[in-house]
Scaffold this active site. Structure first.
Site, PDB file in Angstrom:
ATOM      1  N   GLY A  35       0.824  -1.204   0.000  1.00  0.00           N
ATOM      2  CA  GLY A  35       0.000   0.000   0.000  1.00  0.00           C
ATOM      3  C   GLY A  35       0.855   1.249   0.000  1.00  0.00           C
ATOM      4  N   ALA A  36       1.921   1.208   0.790  1.00  0.00           N
ATOM      5  CA  ALA A  36       2.832   2.339   0.905  1.00  0.00           C
ATOM      6  C   ALA A  36       4.056   1.868   1.672  1.00  0.00           C
ATOM      7  CB  ALA A  36       2.168   3.499   1.650  1.00  0.00           C
ATOM      8  N   MET A  37       5.161   2.613   1.561  1.00  0.00           N
ATOM      9  CA  MET A  37       6.385   2.208   2.266  1.00  0.00           C
ATOM     10  C   MET A  37       7.083   3.433   2.818  1.00  0.00           C
ATOM     11  SD  MET A  37       8.488   0.038   3.369  1.00  0.00           S
ATOM     12  CE  MET A  37       9.904   0.583   4.320  1.00  0.00           C
ATOM     13  N   GLU A  38       7.454   3.331   4.113  1.00  0.00           N
ATOM     14  CA  GLU A  38       7.933   4.495   4.866  1.00  0.00           C
ATOM     15  C   GLU A  38       9.413   4.796   4.674  1.00  0.00           C
ATOM     16  OE1 GLU A  38       7.033   1.511   6.290  1.00  0.00           O
ATOM     17  OE2 GLU A  38       8.353   1.016   7.963  1.00  0.00           O
ATOM     18  N   ASN A  39       9.967   4.651   3.458  1.00  0.00           N
ATOM     19  CA  ASN A  39      11.372   5.014   3.234  1.00  0.00           C
ATOM     20  C   ASN A  39      11.620   6.396   3.835  1.00  0.00           C
ATOM     21  OD1 ASN A  39      11.445   2.716   1.350  1.00  0.00           O
ATOM     22  ND2 ASN A  39      10.178   4.079   0.120  1.00  0.00           N
ATOM     23  N   HIS A  72       0.002   7.001   8.840  1.00  0.00           N
ATOM     24  CA  HIS A  72       0.724   5.778   9.209  1.00  0.00           C
ATOM     25  C   HIS A  72       2.201   5.892   8.790  1.00  0.00           C
ATOM     26  CE1 HIS A  72       0.998   1.215   9.503  1.00  0.00           C
ATOM     27  NE2 HIS A  72       2.092   1.527   8.839  1.00  0.00           N
ATOM     28  N   GLU A  73       2.425   6.274   7.549  1.00  0.00           N
ATOM     29  CA  GLU A  73       3.813   6.322   7.046  1.00  0.00           C
ATOM     30  C   GLU A  73       4.607   7.424   7.740  1.00  0.00           C
ATOM     31  OE1 GLU A  73       4.588   3.783   5.540  1.00  0.00           O
ATOM     32  OE2 GLU A  73       2.551   3.149   5.033  1.00  0.00           O
ATOM     33  N   HIS A 132       5.953   6.535  11.119  1.00  0.00           N
ATOM     34  CA  HIS A 132       7.180   5.729  11.067  1.00  0.00           C
ATOM     35  C   HIS A 132       8.440   6.588  10.960  1.00  0.00           C
ATOM     36  CE1 HIS A 132       5.807   1.621  10.883  1.00  0.00           C
ATOM     37  NE2 HIS A 132       5.132   1.755   9.752  1.00  0.00           N
TER      38      HIS A 132
END
Ligand SMILES: *[C@@H]1O[C@H](CO)[C@@H](O)[C@H](O)[C@H]1NC(C)=O
Ligand SMILES: *[C@@H]1O[C@H](CO)[C@@H](O)[C@H](O)[C@H]1NC(C)=O
Ligand SMILES: [Zn+2]
Length: 936
Positions: free
Chosen positions: A321-325, A357-358, A361
């Site tokens: 869904g998404a990624m917190e890079n 959410h991201e 993080h």
């Protein structure tokens, strides 16, 4: 079997002794009974001898295929690391990279000091454990810094992992973007690295890319130099070095047609997307909300945003869904881009909560990182919990914090009430392989994690919780931790405030983290007895997993009495007596106020009766979250045979007076199970009658407050419940509703370029109109589906086309699933399952799959159909002996060919069908009698 690839011969003359070792190794492995002592390179975890300090990485992705038709990237990388324990072996992760061999070695070793490094004896790739192994002739010295340099070529594949290629079409033209997904173990597919979360380092990134293309990474672009390389005009972009961070948080993007919109208060915020999406304003919502959400978290954590910029990018092709890079968050397009003309309010809510959410993080997870993947739950559960707080700050009118009950608590109760569930936390040594790591990202980690942290924040109180959190983030900034570190600092915060807890924070939380499941709390208001029991949805299931706490929990119990008196007690043992739980006269007690506790509640018969009376007399005395809870608990307790099924049904009787979304949603979710079980019986009609009677006032309410449907209601959850009202009214045959949706649809048919239906209502309105209509309506829907350019709109039509009651159309639509020019292969399974969920399509879909199974299985093959979801989707309504018989016949008819990935699903379907048959036979009489009396 070749144990490793040919060793380098140029760099060292392989002595006789080495050959002997290799031969010896082979001999040992051939011995049948004892395993050889595993070599270090056979272990999935890195040894602790070497610690990275920083990387210098230069990558050049080619957005055009090479002469072999392959997309590749080339790279050079050096890593500076410190030796902390004497060793003659270097293990560094590397997967699927083609490392250039020089002098027969896959890498070069040098030192930062004055002394010469030891010579390399040999290097090789260890495939299973994904290492580049470098064996040395001498030892590395403790305290010294060394450098490994390598050059390599990797495939820029469209496999959504590592540095990969995303393809999409715009105006018929194919576009290519290079992007990345390093989490959890794919950085090693991009450059050789110490690819474990605790192996933090600073990354100096350089990207080489065609002139005029955009290059992004975690840090800000600090230098751009135009030059010619290999005869190509390129730009070399250098990025600000990252903070000291884990390799899984790295991000890289190179694209020809991406642009951004920007805002800057304290932190530079950029939203990146395809040129067209930005030009159409689809990034505006994300841009407007990111600033407030970042501000919220800075205040909540009381720690400034650690980076110089915050980039967020929408990708057309993204697995997660998404990624917190860190500093460059990647999203699926639908999770970042908002189109007011097409997106519903549910799409909008998803965007706000996923951004929150991201961004959560950026501190919890990135600034401070858990040491190992066995505690994924703490990272993901935490971000999931606070995402509601961040979204609530950005959209205060939504009451989005309440929705955690439906989206996480109730959702995960269903999974965690099975004997096959598992605890939140695992042992570090049990999670070592990449596939074991991936398995950690499940509903238990996210939703149960969020639920128990919300409970913790509640019983500590929010000021104490955030105080502990702040110390944790400050003390461990740029470091790695274990869950105990957080418990310890929360404990210090508790001790400072003098808050009294029955046990330490860790003592309480261990009960919820180290054992699976949750309790049902039973309150007897006659005696004041309160007791706990491990809640199992199937009372006959056997729990095989042992628990260190014998399936008992330390339970904080918030309660409320008639008259609004509120307080908390703690249940520390299996059974205890509390005078405040003893009720007299007409008093009732409501336990688990606002469902802050992660458990279900049962009462003695009298208290249930008083609560149900209260709902019928004046339901608003009971908080809205608890109205949803009473319904959900009653239905699930009935499934587990703890209360009669009629009690569950009676909890829905007051709904004709209910306007709020949460109780309705809770009831509809539960009644859906009834609908599914009874589709082919007389009960189905009775249920429809009952639901129609309950929903008519709700439908009238929305008609009134929207002034005859001329606008949508202002409230966020009211908008959701409006959809419920229309969906249920139309599907149970409320005439007004059918003319309403058919009217909208025919207006649209008259003027296809102008769709009059509000985006919130489209899925439902399309479905209702197509169900009530005939071939003309269906053909129009099909045409609009084929013409749709936006994925969300196409998906709505694709599911609505399955709503028709016309047998010929349903069969035609089923046929289309085997014609990829009509239904894309990736959507075929969904269409068949949609049709199976339509009572008129159930039998047709099953017949279709049985008839075409061999063809689908052999011609289409694995990867086109998701056979497991297909079997599961079609059979989940099976509840009769004849269906069981058909299922068993199906199994034996095709036993020779097998069922591939659906083998387990088929076995499960047989088990579930048996359980459904049993449930129906035990409950049908009682349910029928109750519904007959209610609808008479
Ligand atoms: C329960 O939730 C409602 C709605 O979010 C809120 O207004 C109320 O203050 C909460 N009650 C308690 C005791 O937390
Ligand atoms: C219709 O709505 C108005 C306010 O918008 C309210 O005063 C009235 O009671 C409502 N009527 C019904 C039948 O719900
Ligand atoms: Zn997350």
């Amino acid at each position: 079997m070749i144990h490793f690839s040919p060793m380098c011969i140029g760099c060292t003359l392989l002595g006789v002794a080495s050959v002997a070792t290799i031969v010896g190794l082979w001999t040992v492995q051939l011995l049948p009974s004892t395993d050889p002592p595993a070599e270090p390179w056979d272990q999935y975890r890195l040894p602790d001898a070497l610690v990275p300090d920083h990387y210098n990485i230069s990558l050049w992705p080619r957005l055009q295929p090479n002469i072999d038709g392959l997309f590749v990237f080339t790279g050079k990388s050096s890593v500076v690391f410190k030796c902390t324990r004497e060793t003659d072996l270097i293990l560094i992760h590397s997967n699927k990279l083609n490392l250039t061999s020089e002098d027969g070695c896959l890498a070069k070793l040098s030192t930062l000091g004055n002394t010469a490094p030891p010579l390399i004896q040999k290097t090789w790739m260890q495939k299973t454990t994904q290492y580049l192994v470098i064996q040395l002739k001498g030892k590395l010295s403790v305290g010294e810094y060394y450098v490994i340099y390598s050059e390599f070529v990797g495939e820029l594949a469209d496999d959504l992992a590592g540095f990969y290629r995303s393809e999409y079409y715009e105006n018929g033209e194919k576009k290519i973007t290079a992007t990345s997904q390093m989490h959890p173990t794919h950085a090693r597919k991009t450059f050789p690295c110490f690819d474990e979360p605790a192996m933090r380092a600073v990354f100096y990134i350089t990207l080489i890319h065609a002139r005029g293309t955009v290059a992004l990474s975690n840090g800000m672009e600090i230098e751009k130099v135009d030059t010619i390389l290999d005869g190509q005009a390129v730009t070399v972009t250098t990025f600000e070095p990252t903070k000291k961070m884990s390799s899984y948080l790295l991000a890289l993007v190179v694209s020809g047609d991406y642009t951004n919109i920007t805002s800057a208060n304290d932190t530079l915020i950029r939203i990146w997307a395809r040129d067209k999406a930005i030009a159409d304003g689809h990034g505006d919502y994300a841009l407007n909300k990111t600033g407030p959400i970042l501000k919220f978290f800075e205040r909540y954590y009381n720690v400034p945003y650690p980076l110089s910029k915050s980039d967020q990018i929408a990708l057309p092709d993204f697995y997660f869904g998404a990624m917190e890079n860190w500093g460059l968050v990647t999203y699926r397009e639908t999770n970042l881009l908002y189109d007011p003309l097409i997106s519903s309010n549910a799409n909008k809510e998803r965007i706000a909560t996923i951004i929150a959410h991201e961004l959560a993080h950026m501190w919890f997870g990135n600034l401070v990182t858990l040491r190992w993947w066995n505690e994924v739950w703490l990272n993901e559960g935490f971000a999931s919990y606070v995402s509601y707080l961040g979204a609530d700050f950005a959209e205060p009118s939504w009451n989005v914090k309440d929705l955690i009950i439906l989206k996480d608590v109730h959702r995960v109760f269903a999974v965690d009430a099975l004997a096959s569930s598992h605890p939140l936390s695992s042992k570090e040594e049990d999670i070592i392989k990449p596939e074991q790591i991936s398995e950690q990202f499940d509903a238990i980690s996210y939703s149960k994690g969020a639920s128990v942290l919300r409970m913790l924040s509640d019983f500590l109180t929010e000021p104490v919780f955030v105080q502990g959190l702040n110390t944790y983030l400050t003390r461990f900034a740029y470091q790695n931790t274990i869950g105990e570190d957080l418990w310890d600092l929360l404990q210090s915060a508790v001790d400072k405030t003098g808050l009294v807890l029955p046990l330490s924070v860790e003592g309480i939380m261990d009960r919820w983290v180290l054992q699976m499941g949750f309790p049902v709390i039973t309150v007897d208001t006659g005696t004041g007895q309160v007791s706990q029991e491990h809640f199992l949805l199937d009372p006959e299931s056997r729990v095989e997993r042992p628990s260190p706490f014998n399936y008992e929990w330390i339970v904080p119990i918030n309660w409320m009495k008639v008259g609004a008196e509120q307080s908390r007690i703690w249940l520390l043992v299996k059974t205890a007596f509390y005078s405040e739980m003893k009720m007299a006269g007409n008093e009732w007690v409501l336990v688990n106020l606002n469902v802050t506790g992660y458990y279900r509640v049962n009462y003695d018969h009298m208290n249930w009766e008083r609560l149900l009376s209260q709902l019928n007399e004046n339901h608003e005395v009971i908080p809205v979250i608890n109205r949803a809870q009473i319904v959900d608990d009653a239905f699930n307790l009935a499934r587990a045979k703890i209360v009669p099924v009629t009690l569950a049904l009676r909890s829905t009787k007051y709904l004709f007076q209910e306007k709020e979304y949460m109780p309705w949603e809770s009831a509809l979710n539960n009644l859906d199970y009834f609908n599914l079980m009874f589709t082919q019986t007389d009960v189905y009609g009775l249920l429809q009658n009952y639901l129609r009677k309950q929903v008519i006032p709700l439908f009238a309410h929305f008609k009134n407050i929207t002034e005859d449907w001329s606008h949508v209601p202002p409230g966020h959850t009211d908008q959701y419940n409006q959809v419920n009202a229309i969906r249920i009214a139309c599907s149970t045959g409320v005439q007004d509703c059918q003319s309403l949706t058919s009217g909208w649809y025919s207006q649209w048919m008259d003027k296809p370029e102008h769709n009059p239906i509000h985006p919130n209502l489209r899925s439902t309105a399309y479905c209702c109109a197509i169900a009530a209509g005939g071939t003309k309506e269906w053909d129009f829907g099909w045409q609009m589906f084929k013409d749709a350019t936006i994925a969300i709109e196409a998906d709505k039509l694709m599911s609505a086309l399955a709503c028709t009651k016309n047998r010929v159309l349903l069969e035609r639509y089923l046929g289309y699933t085997l014609d990829a020019s009509k239904i894309r292969k990736q959507d075929a399974t969904s269409v068949i399952v949609y049709i199976a969920n339509n009572p008129d399509g159930q039998i047709l879909a099953w017949d279709f799959v049985r008839k075409n199974w061999e063809y689908m299985f052999t011609e289409y093959g694995v990867g086109s159909f998701n056979f497991a979801s297909l079997i599961n989707g079609i059979t989940k309504t099976f509840s009769s002996e004849s269906q069981l018989k058909q299922l068993l016949e199906f199994q034996s008819d095709h036993s020779e060919m097998g069922f591939g990935s659906a083998t387990a699903a088929l076995q499960q379907a047989i088990e579930t069908t048996k359980a459904n048959i049993k449930w129906v036979s035990e409950n049908q009489r009682e349910i029928t009698d109750w519904l007959v009396a209610e609808t008479a």
